[in-house]
Motif scaffolding. Sequence first.
Motif, PDB file in Angstrom:
ATOM      1  N   UNK A   1      37.540  38.152  23.032  1.00 50.60           N
ATOM      2  CA  UNK A   1      38.472  39.503  22.839  1.00 50.60           C
ATOM      3  C   UNK A   1      38.104  40.222  23.907  1.00 50.60           C
ATOM      4  N   UNK A   2      36.514  39.889  24.653  1.00 54.60           N
ATOM      5  CA  UNK A   2      36.093  40.520  25.935  1.00 54.60           C
ATOM      6  C   UNK A   2      36.398  40.036  27.214  1.00 54.60           C
ATOM      7  N   UNK A   3      36.064  40.690  28.324  1.00 49.11           N
ATOM      8  CA  UNK A   3      35.706  40.656  30.241  1.00 49.11           C
ATOM      9  C   UNK A   3      34.728  39.424  29.963  1.00 49.11           C
ATOM     10  N   UNK A   4      34.943  38.903  31.186  1.00 54.08           N
ATOM     11  CA  UNK A   4      33.409  38.449  31.567  1.00 54.08           C
ATOM     12  C   UNK A   4      32.621  39.043  32.183  1.00 54.08           C
ATOM     13  N   UNK A   5      31.071  39.150  31.600  1.00 48.92           N
ATOM     14  CA  UNK A   5      29.974  39.852  31.733  1.00 48.92           C
ATOM     15  C   UNK A   5      29.942  40.276  33.075  1.00 48.92           C
ATOM     16  N   UNK A   6      30.716  39.410  34.039  1.00 54.02           N
ATOM     17  CA  UNK A   6      30.628  40.116  35.564  1.00 54.02           C
ATOM     18  C   UNK A   6      31.845  41.047  35.773  1.00 54.02           C
ATOM     19  N   UNK A   7      32.200  40.779  34.716  1.00 59.19           N
ATOM     20  CA  UNK A   7      33.436  42.543  35.498  1.00 59.19           C
ATOM     21  C   UNK A   7      33.180  43.577  34.378  1.00 59.19           C
ATOM     22  N   UNK A   8      32.154  43.845  34.519  1.00 58.22           N
ATOM     23  CA  UNK A   8      32.134  45.428  33.647  1.00 58.22           C
ATOM     24  C   UNK A   8      32.819  46.530  34.620  1.00 58.22           C
ATOM     25  N   UNK A   9      33.885  47.560  33.821  1.00 56.38           N
ATOM     26  CA  UNK A   9      34.476  48.773  34.815  1.00 56.38           C
ATOM     27  C   UNK A   9      35.454  48.313  35.542  1.00 56.38           C
ATOM     28  N   UNK A  10      36.344  48.961  35.939  1.00 58.05           N
ATOM     29  CA  UNK A  10      37.971  49.318  36.262  1.00 58.05           C
ATOM     30  C   UNK A  10      38.346  48.167  37.259  1.00 58.05           C
ATOM     31  N   UNK A  11      37.297  47.575  37.958  1.00 53.03           N
ATOM     32  CA  UNK A  11      37.554  46.059  38.921  1.00 53.03           C
ATOM     33  C   UNK A  11      38.024  46.999  39.946  1.00 53.03           C
ATOM     34  N   UNK A  12      38.469  46.192  40.960  1.00 54.11           N
ATOM     35  CA  UNK A  12      38.543  45.981  41.993  1.00 54.11           C
ATOM     36  C   UNK A  12      39.633  46.253  42.347  1.00 54.11           C
ATOM     37  N   UNK A  13      40.973  47.126  43.167  1.00 51.08           N
ATOM     38  CA  UNK A  13      42.117  46.352  43.986  1.00 51.08           C
ATOM     39  C   UNK A  13      42.667  45.813  44.531  1.00 51.08           C
ATOM     40  N   UNK A  14      41.535  44.568  44.421  1.00 47.77           N
ATOM     41  CA  UNK A  14      42.312  43.042  44.773  1.00 47.77           C
ATOM     42  C   UNK A  14      42.319  42.510  43.623  1.00 47.77           C
ATOM     43  N   UNK A  15      41.124  42.297  42.563  1.00 48.94           N
ATOM     44  CA  UNK A  15      41.197  41.625  41.431  1.00 48.94           C
ATOM     45  C   UNK A  15      41.817  42.774  40.465  1.00 48.94           C
TER      46      UNK A  15
END
Length: 224
Positions: free
Chosen positions: A88-102
């Motif tokens: 139910x969680x995102x990966x630990x290194x993707x906290x936040x709104x993420x980049x436009x590319x992602x």
Amino acid sequence: MKRFLRDNGLSVGFGAMFLAALVGQAFAGQADFNDRQLSQGGAEVTLLQYLASSDFAVNVAENWQSEYLQFFLYVFATVWLVQRGSPESKPMDQIGTESDEQQEVGRYADEDSPKWAQAGGWRTAVFSRSLGIAMAAIFLLSWFAQSVAGLSVYNAEQIAELQDPVSWPAYLGVAEFWNRTLQNWQSELLAVGSLAVFSVYWRQRGSPDSKPVGTSHDTTEKSG
């Protein structure tokens, strides 16, 4: 038709179960309401009269608002909060709104992306938050409907007990209103939190809300 039902099984299945439960609630609620009416020396009501009553409206609306509060908070909270090992969680290194590319927006969008994801500016900003906005709007509308219907029920009881009715702002400060509301909120928040934690260690084969059966407890986000 078979392909339509297969491709839309979740929405059709849960829609049918929702309608069945709503119909069941209508009949059960009418029976309970009439029992209370008779015990208080009042007259019974027909099903149509009950469906138009504030008693039915408040019972439906208070459940809807708690469910959409759950979705609203979960959609926004999972942007910033993670749970190691939970699908139910995102990966630990993707906290936040993420980049436009992602997120594949603006110049990173492809030809199949929604038009507002490609547009940039305020349209992409709104579309990027449209799910949370929709959940919040439905929550607020159903919470307002609950408060208005609850006010009608409360004032009917006040008059029956020869007490003065109250205004809508005054009703929002009544303990009964918050008792009913917080009962629903705490149960929904408990359910979401439990799913996030239980799915770290327990599995349901074939469910996208569960990790594959053989996946390590520490694996985050992966589902199957």
